[in-house]
Scaffold this motif. Structure first.
Motif, PDB file in Angstrom:
ATOM      1  N   ALA A 114       0.828  -1.212   0.000  1.00 18.34           N
ATOM      2  CA  ALA A 114       0.000   0.000   0.000  1.00 18.34           C
ATOM      3  C   ALA A 114       0.862   1.261   0.000  1.00 18.34           C
ATOM      4  CB  ALA A 114      -0.930  -0.005   1.206  1.00 18.34           C
ATOM      5  N   VAL A 115       1.967   1.237   0.724  1.00 22.46           N
ATOM      6  CA  VAL A 115       2.855   2.402   0.758  1.00 22.46           C
ATOM      7  C   VAL A 115       3.497   2.602  -0.614  1.00 22.46           C
ATOM      8  CG1 VAL A 115       4.915   3.381   1.832  1.00 22.46           C
ATOM      9  CG2 VAL A 115       3.275   2.112   3.214  1.00 22.46           C
ATOM     10  N   MET A 116       3.921   1.512  -1.225  1.00 27.36           N
ATOM     11  CA  MET A 116       4.520   1.608  -2.564  1.00 27.36           C
ATOM     12  C   MET A 116       3.502   2.103  -3.583  1.00 27.36           C
ATOM     13  SD  MET A 116       7.253   1.242  -4.110  1.00 27.36           S
ATOM     14  CE  MET A 116       7.734   1.269  -5.805  1.00 27.36           C
ATOM     15  N   ALA A 117       2.251   1.662  -3.451  1.00 27.92           N
ATOM     16  CA  ALA A 117       1.201   2.123  -4.361  1.00 27.92           C
ATOM     17  C   ALA A 117       0.973   3.625  -4.200  1.00 27.92           C
ATOM     18  CB  ALA A 117      -0.086   1.355  -4.113  1.00 27.92           C
ATOM     19  N   LYS A 118       1.038   4.122  -2.973  1.00 29.55           N
ATOM     20  CA  LYS A 118       0.875   5.564  -2.747  1.00 29.55           C
ATOM     21  C   LYS A 118       2.037   6.351  -3.351  1.00 29.55           C
ATOM     22  CE  LYS A 118      -1.877   5.066   1.448  1.00 29.55           C
ATOM     23  NZ  LYS A 118      -1.911   5.216   2.896  1.00 29.55           N
ATOM     24  N   VAL A 119       3.245   5.802  -3.255  1.00 28.91           N
ATOM     25  CA  VAL A 119       4.413   6.468  -3.829  1.00 28.91           C
ATOM     26  C   VAL A 119       4.273   6.540  -5.352  1.00 28.91           C
ATOM     27  CG1 VAL A 119       6.898   6.231  -4.224  1.00 28.91           C
ATOM     28  CG2 VAL A 119       5.968   5.894  -1.938  1.00 28.91           C
ATOM     29  N   LEU A 120       3.867   5.436  -5.978  1.00 24.65           N
ATOM     30  CA  LEU A 120       3.708   5.423  -7.430  1.00 24.65           C
ATOM     31  C   LEU A 120       2.550   6.317  -7.885  1.00 24.65           C
ATOM     32  CD1 LEU A 120       4.378   1.676  -8.219  1.00 24.65           C
ATOM     33  CD2 LEU A 120       5.873   3.628  -8.640  1.00 24.65           C
ATOM     34  N   ALA A 121       1.477   6.368  -7.100  1.00 25.27           N
ATOM     35  CA  ALA A 121       0.365   7.255  -7.444  1.00 25.27           C
ATOM     36  C   ALA A 121       0.796   8.715  -7.355  1.00 25.27           C
ATOM     37  CB  ALA A 121      -0.820   6.987  -6.531  1.00 25.27           C
ATOM     38  N   ALA A 122       1.590   9.045  -6.350  1.00 25.81           N
ATOM     39  CA  ALA A 122       2.084  10.421  -6.225  1.00 25.81           C
ATOM     40  C   ALA A 122       2.990  10.779  -7.406  1.00 25.81           C
ATOM     41  CB  ALA A 122       2.831  10.590  -4.898  1.00 25.81           C
ATOM     42  N   ALA A 123       3.825   9.842  -7.823  1.00 24.44           N
ATOM     43  CA  ALA A 123       4.703  10.095  -8.963  1.00 24.44           C
ATOM     44  C   ALA A 123       3.896  10.257 -10.246  1.00 24.44           C
ATOM     45  CB  ALA A 123       5.705   8.960  -9.114  1.00 24.44           C
ATOM     46  N   SER A 124       2.873   9.461 -10.394  1.00 21.62           N
ATOM     47  CA  SER A 124       2.027   9.575 -11.584  1.00 21.62           C
ATOM     48  C   SER A 124       1.274  10.898 -11.600  1.00 21.62           C
ATOM     49  CB  SER A 124       1.046   8.413 -11.630  1.00 21.62           C
ATOM     50  OG  SER A 124       0.157   8.550 -12.702  1.00 21.62           O
ATOM     51  N   ASN A 125       0.749  11.310 -10.458  1.00 21.42           N
ATOM     52  CA  ASN A 125       0.017  12.577 -10.377  1.00 21.42           C
ATOM     53  C   ASN A 125       0.930  13.787 -10.579  1.00 21.42           C
ATOM     54  OD1 ASN A 125      -2.384  11.223  -9.956  1.00 21.42           O
ATOM     55  ND2 ASN A 125      -2.242  11.359  -7.726  1.00 21.42           N
ATOM     56  N   ALA A 126       2.198  13.640 -10.234  1.00 25.21           N
ATOM     57  CA  ALA A 126       3.157  14.737 -10.427  1.00 25.21           C
ATOM     58  C   ALA A 126       3.759  14.708 -11.823  1.00 25.21           C
ATOM     59  CB  ALA A 126       4.267  14.648  -9.386  1.00 25.21           C
ATOM     60  N   HIS A 127       3.347  13.751 -12.655  1.00 24.10           N
ATOM     61  CA  HIS A 127       3.804  13.607 -14.046  1.00 24.10           C
ATOM     62  C   HIS A 127       5.291  13.317 -14.144  1.00 24.10           C
ATOM     63  CE1 HIS A 127      -0.146  14.790 -15.358  1.00 24.10           C
ATOM     64  NE2 HIS A 127      -0.071  15.882 -14.639  1.00 24.10           N
ATOM     65  N   LEU A 128       5.826  12.604 -13.157  1.00 21.31           N
ATOM     66  CA  LEU A 128       7.205  12.134 -13.264  1.00 21.31           C
ATOM     67  C   LEU A 128       7.190  10.875 -14.112  1.00 21.31           C
ATOM     68  CD1 LEU A 128       8.580  12.641  -9.646  1.00 21.31           C
ATOM     69  CD2 LEU A 128       8.964  14.042 -11.651  1.00 21.31           C
ATOM     70  N   GLU A 129       7.890  10.905 -15.220  1.00 20.79           N
ATOM     71  CA  GLU A 129       7.827   9.810 -16.186  1.00 20.79           C
ATOM     72  C   GLU A 129       9.025   8.877 -16.100  1.00 20.79           C
ATOM     73  OE1 GLU A 129       7.515  11.977 -19.776  1.00 20.79           O
ATOM     74  OE2 GLU A 129       5.410  12.497 -19.448  1.00 20.79           O
ATOM     75  N   ARG A 130      10.108   9.337 -15.569  1.00 21.65           N
ATOM     76  CA  ARG A 130      11.325   8.513 -15.493  1.00 21.65           C
ATOM     77  C   ARG A 130      11.404   7.908 -14.102  1.00 21.65           C
ATOM     78  NH1 ARG A 130      16.045  12.161 -16.709  1.00 21.65           N
ATOM     79  NH2 ARG A 130      17.137  10.182 -16.686  1.00 21.65           N
ATOM     80  N   ILE A 131      10.957   6.666 -13.986  1.00 25.41           N
ATOM     81  CA  ILE A 131      10.945   5.973 -12.706  1.00 25.41           C
ATOM     82  C   ILE A 131      11.786   4.719 -12.839  1.00 25.41           C
ATOM     83  CG2 ILE A 131       9.511   4.814 -10.975  1.00 25.41           C
ATOM     84  CD1 ILE A 131       7.216   6.603 -11.853  1.00 25.41           C
ATOM     85  N   ALA A 132      12.713   4.534 -11.894  1.00 24.89           N
ATOM     86  CA  ALA A 132      13.583   3.356 -11.902  1.00 24.89           C
ATOM     87  C   ALA A 132      13.444   2.653 -10.561  1.00 24.89           C
ATOM     88  CB  ALA A 132      15.035   3.752 -12.145  1.00 24.89           C
ATOM     89  N   PHE A 133      13.393   1.338 -10.598  1.00 27.46           N
ATOM     90  CA  PHE A 133      13.355   0.538  -9.383  1.00 27.46           C
ATOM     91  C   PHE A 133      14.759  -0.031  -9.181  1.00 27.46           C
ATOM     92  CE2 PHE A 133       9.011   0.467 -10.963  1.00 27.46           C
ATOM     93  CZ  PHE A 133       8.329   0.870  -9.834  1.00 27.46           C
ATOM     94  N   VAL A 134      15.347   0.273  -8.040  1.00 27.10           N
ATOM     95  CA  VAL A 134      16.713  -0.169  -7.750  1.00 27.10           C
ATOM     96  C   VAL A 134      16.697  -1.112  -6.565  1.00 27.10           C
ATOM     97  CG1 VAL A 134      17.786   1.894  -8.710  1.00 27.10           C
ATOM     98  CG2 VAL A 134      17.135   1.877  -6.322  1.00 27.10           C
ATOM     99  N   ARG A 135      17.717  -1.934  -6.502  1.00 27.51           N
ATOM    100  CA  ARG A 135      17.827  -2.858  -5.373  1.00 27.51           C
ATOM    101  C   ARG A 135      18.421  -2.112  -4.192  1.00 27.51           C
ATOM    102  NH1 ARG A 135      20.196  -8.216  -8.303  1.00 27.51           N
ATOM    103  NH2 ARG A 135      18.319  -8.641  -9.493  1.00 27.51           N
ATOM    104  N   PRO A 136      17.900  -2.392  -3.006  1.00 30.33           N
ATOM    105  CA  PRO A 136      18.446  -1.708  -1.825  1.00 30.33           C
ATOM    106  C   PRO A 136      19.844  -2.164  -1.484  1.00 30.33           C
ATOM    107  CG  PRO A 136      16.613  -3.163  -1.203  1.00 30.33           C
ATOM    108  CD  PRO A 136      16.787  -3.237  -2.687  1.00 30.33           C
TER     109      PRO A 136
END
Length: 136
Positions: A114-136
């Motif tokens: 749910a937290v990750m979904a909120k982060v991705l929704a915020a990025a989508s609403n802010a129109h950030l198009e370059r999203i990368a998933f990195v390993r911790p």
């Protein structure tokens, strides 16, 4: 169809044109239906040539987001509440309007979805198009 008597054992020299006529009729119908659509003009806005040279800009530094096992979100090492993520992302998008920063997201395997979904929704609403998933 052409049939021959059983007494003649030679090959048939006639071609069965029925399938060919069927295919040709179908193609004729398709062309009759689509021809009026092709003759209609379609407006296309083509780019115009410019003489101004835009100097290349350096890309902004990436935004490092981390979601840990306790579902806390850190923005470049600073703990941030999830509710304020969208505002911060929109500020970054407005600050770098022509060249949006890359959002690098690292998550702990025990973090809630749910937290990750909120982060991705915020990025989508802010129109950030370059999203990368990195390993911790």
């Amino acid at each position: 169809m052409a049939f021959r008597a059983a007494a003649t054992s030679g090959p048939l020299a006639e071609i069965n044109v029925t399938p060919l006529v069927d295919v040709m009729l179908v193609l004729l119908i398709i062309f009759i239906v689509t021809a009026p659509m092709v003759s209609l003009p379609i407006p296309v806005n083509l780019p115009q040539r410019t003489t101004t040279v835009v100097p290349p800009t350096e890309p902004p530094p990436p935004i490092e987001l981390r979601v840990d096992a306790s579902n806390q979100v850190t923005w470049n090492g600073q703990v941030v509440p999830v509710a304020s993520l969208q505002a911060r992302m929109q500020d970054q998008a407005q600050a770098h309007a022509g060249n949006l920063p890359e959002l690098r997201i690292a998550t702990d395997p025990d973090a809630e979805y749910a937290v990750m979904a909120k982060v991705l929704a915020a990025a989508s609403n802010a129109h950030l198009e370059r999203i990368a998933f990195v390993r911790p």
